[in-house]
Design an enzyme around this catalytic site. Structure first.
Site, short mmCIF file in Angstrom:
data_model
loop_
_atom_site.label_atom_id
_atom_site.label_comp_id
_atom_site.label_asym_id
_atom_site.label_seq_id
_atom_site.Cartn_x
_atom_site.Cartn_y
_atom_site.Cartn_z
N LYS A 163 91.35 37.36 82.09
CA LYS A 163 91.11 35.92 82.01
C LYS A 163 91.85 35.16 83.10
CE LYS A 163 89.37 35.69 77.38
NZ LYS A 163 89.32 37.16 77.19
C1 LIG Z 1 88.15 37.95 77.05
C2 LIG Z 1 88.26 39.43 77.22
C3 LIG Z 1 87.11 40.27 77.27
C4 LIG Z 1 85.70 39.74 77.10
O1 LIG Z 1 85.32 38.82 78.08
P1 LIG Z 1 84.03 37.88 77.87
O2 LIG Z 1 84.16 36.81 78.88
O3 LIG Z 1 84.14 37.39 76.48
O4 LIG Z 1 82.87 38.74 78.12
C5 LIG Z 1 87.31 41.62 77.45
N1 LIG Z 1 88.54 42.15 77.56
C6 LIG Z 1 89.65 41.39 77.52
C7 LIG Z 1 90.98 42.04 77.63
C8 LIG Z 1 89.55 40.00 77.36
O5 LIG Z 1 90.68 39.25 77.31
#
Ligand SMILES: *Cc1c(COP(=O)(O)O)cnc(C)c1O
Length: 496
Positions: free
Chosen positions: A111
């Site tokens: 993120k």
């Molecule tokens: C948020 C997140 C995801 C999923 O991402 P999306 O944008 O919801 O597809 C996968 N792995 C981790 C570690 C995350 O923090």
């Protein structure tokens, strides 16, 4: 320039700047632009470009009303030395395949790619309001990961402030320390007595409170906003790493210019994989995008049956950031796959909110399936994947990436097509789960588990995680649900 509109209506088009500031459209839709793909990103010399240079090209294609200088400044600050790797998202071999590591940012999860950029874009939207002193205050309820990534992104960004609420005692030791030790003059963190849903609902009520909004604006020049994953300013920075992966394959001589590449993408809210679709529309040779889910396999069921049904049990798994029943960014893909049929999107989304389900037309599903594959892993399969990947490749996976690894290894390999697994978190964010999958001792606190993992595998914990033990805690406030509004008011007046 005004090409952004809601997935549910084409009236009142906005600039990308306005779309970023608004977040969600007033009709509940997500902002999209029909200009997507009208012009391609030039990839002829991409192998010679840095991550930042690639970002400049991709972002100027997607955010046409930001100037070259503005984007340059945002990119330099978002992808600077707060990243542990100069490549920002380094590509590494994994057996016959590759893994793209998206977790070298300040919070060790993917993120960061989006949340290091969004605040800088958002800070450049303030000038459009009537009040020159206006500041945006981000308000977030978090069950762990998003809160920290948002705090790290907004910390000390001019014109912004951020307040994060988390449920007391319901986040991991590392997650809590990540948040309560966050530096920055414009950040506030507060524990709330309640569970995540209580905190989330209370935040929604605060957003809907007109009286509070007026008071914040009049007394503190503060408007509230969210750093939600549906914001177009969170989506577009993620498109960059697909191009950066391709550039690294070219540099390694693993592909020739123009070769198709397949991406396996751990996803929950469909943001991670949707960015791959945007990359394809911008001209990147993406041959296939594989949606990898955990036991909450609502996307798998949708892609295989054509029916999206959120009326199902919710599982709390070892990959919490993918535990999602309503995958909000899917709406953007449906919009593009219906060739911009806003009436159809309205109908589908109405069905979802009234009946908890919708059924997509067959010809649309055929288009979707020609590009998107899917698979999922339950928790035992996740554990097995972590163990097997370590034994086969001497590479340690986190539980989210392990869903993708499991799915990738079940798929038939297309001759000559390179496969890239996107890795979304450092295994050191989930040391207990990883240790137990690897047959290591998983007792003791998170730091003890990190040290054991490090010793057993010869890998190193990210400094920012390991150094949390003994870091100075800045925020110790705890309020009841009823005290959250007052906390926001106090935070806003301190932010002036
Ligand atoms: C948020 C997140 C995801 C999923 O991402 P999306 O944008 O919801 O597809 C996968 N792995 C981790 C570690 C995350 O923090």
């Amino acid at each position: 320039m005004n090409t952004f509109h809601s997935t549910r209506s084409t009236t009142d088009p906005l600039t990308s700047r306005q779309a970023i500031r608004q977040g969600l459209a007033p009709d509940g839709g997500l902002y999209v632009s029909d200009a997507l793909g009208a012009s391609h990103v030039d990839i002829a010399d991409i192998a010679d470009l840095s991550y930042q240079e690639i970002a400049q090209r991709v972002l100027s294609a997607l955010l046409p009303d930001f100037t070259t200088d503005e984007l340059h400044e945002c990119i330099e600050r978002a992808y600077g030395d707060q990243w542990e790797d100069d490549a920002i998202t380094p590509l590494k071999p994994l057996g016959d395949d590759y893994v793209l590591e998206l977790f070298h940012g300040p919070t060790s999860a993917f993120k960061d790619v989006a949340l290091q950029m969004l605040p800088r874009l958002m800070a450049r939207t303030t000038s459009e309001s009537d009040d020159p002193d206006e500041r945006i205050m981000i308000l977030t309820a978090t069950s762990g990961d998003t809160g920290k990534a948002a705090l790290a992104g907004f910390a000390d960004v001019p014109g912004t402030a951020i307040t994060v609420f988390y449920p007391e005692g319901k986040v991991s030791q590392v997650q809590q320390l990540q948040m309560t030790t966050q530096r920055g003059g414009n950040v506030r963190v507060c524990a709330v007595r309640g569970n995540f849903d209580d905190v989330q609902s209370a935040v929604k009520r605060i957003f809907g409170d007109r009286k509070l909004a007026n008071a914040l604006r009049d007394e503190s020049h503060v408007v509230l906003s969210s750093a939600n994953s549906i914001n177009v300013g969170r989506l577009v920075p993620q498109v960059v790493y697909y191009f950066a992966a391709y550039a690294q394959l070219l540099r390694r001589g693993a592909i020739s210019m123009g070769d198709g590449v397949e991406f396996i993408v751990p996803t929950g809210n469909f943001g991670n994989v949707l960015a791959g679709y945007y990359a394809k529309r911008l001209g990147l040779p993406v041959s296939h995008l594989v949606v990898a889910s955990d036991r909450n396999n609502v996307l798998f069921d949708f892609l295989t049956s054509g029916t999206y049904n959120r009326e199902r049990p919710f599982f709390q798994t070892t990959s919490p950031s993918m535990d999602i029943l309503v995958s909000s960014n899917l709406e953007r893909m449906l919009y593009y796959m219906s060739q911009g049929d806003t009436r159809l999107i309205n109908t589908l989304m109405n069905d979802l909110s009234h009946w908890g389900a919708f059924e997509a037309p067959e010809e649309m599903m055929a288009r979707i399936r020609s590009l998107f594959g899917c698979g999922w892993a339950d928790e035992n399969q996740v554990n097995d994947a972590i163990d097997r990947c370590w034994r086969d490749n001497h590479y340690v996976l986190d539980p989210h990436t392990a869903c993708g690894y499991y799915v990738m290894n079940r798929m038939p390999r297309q001759d000559g097509v390179r496969r890239i697994l996107l890795s979304t978190a450092s295994p050191y964010k989930f040391p207990r789960v990883v240790n137990s999958a690897l047959g290591l001792d998983a007792s003791g606190d998170d730091f003890t588990c990190m040290d054991r993992l490090s010793q057993a595998t010869g890998t190193t914990a990210p400094t920012a995680l390991r150094s949390l033990e003994g870091a100075q805690v800045r925020f110790t406030d705890v309020v009841g649900i009823g005290g959250m509004g007052e906390f926001v008011t106090a935070a806003a007046s301190a932010a002036v």
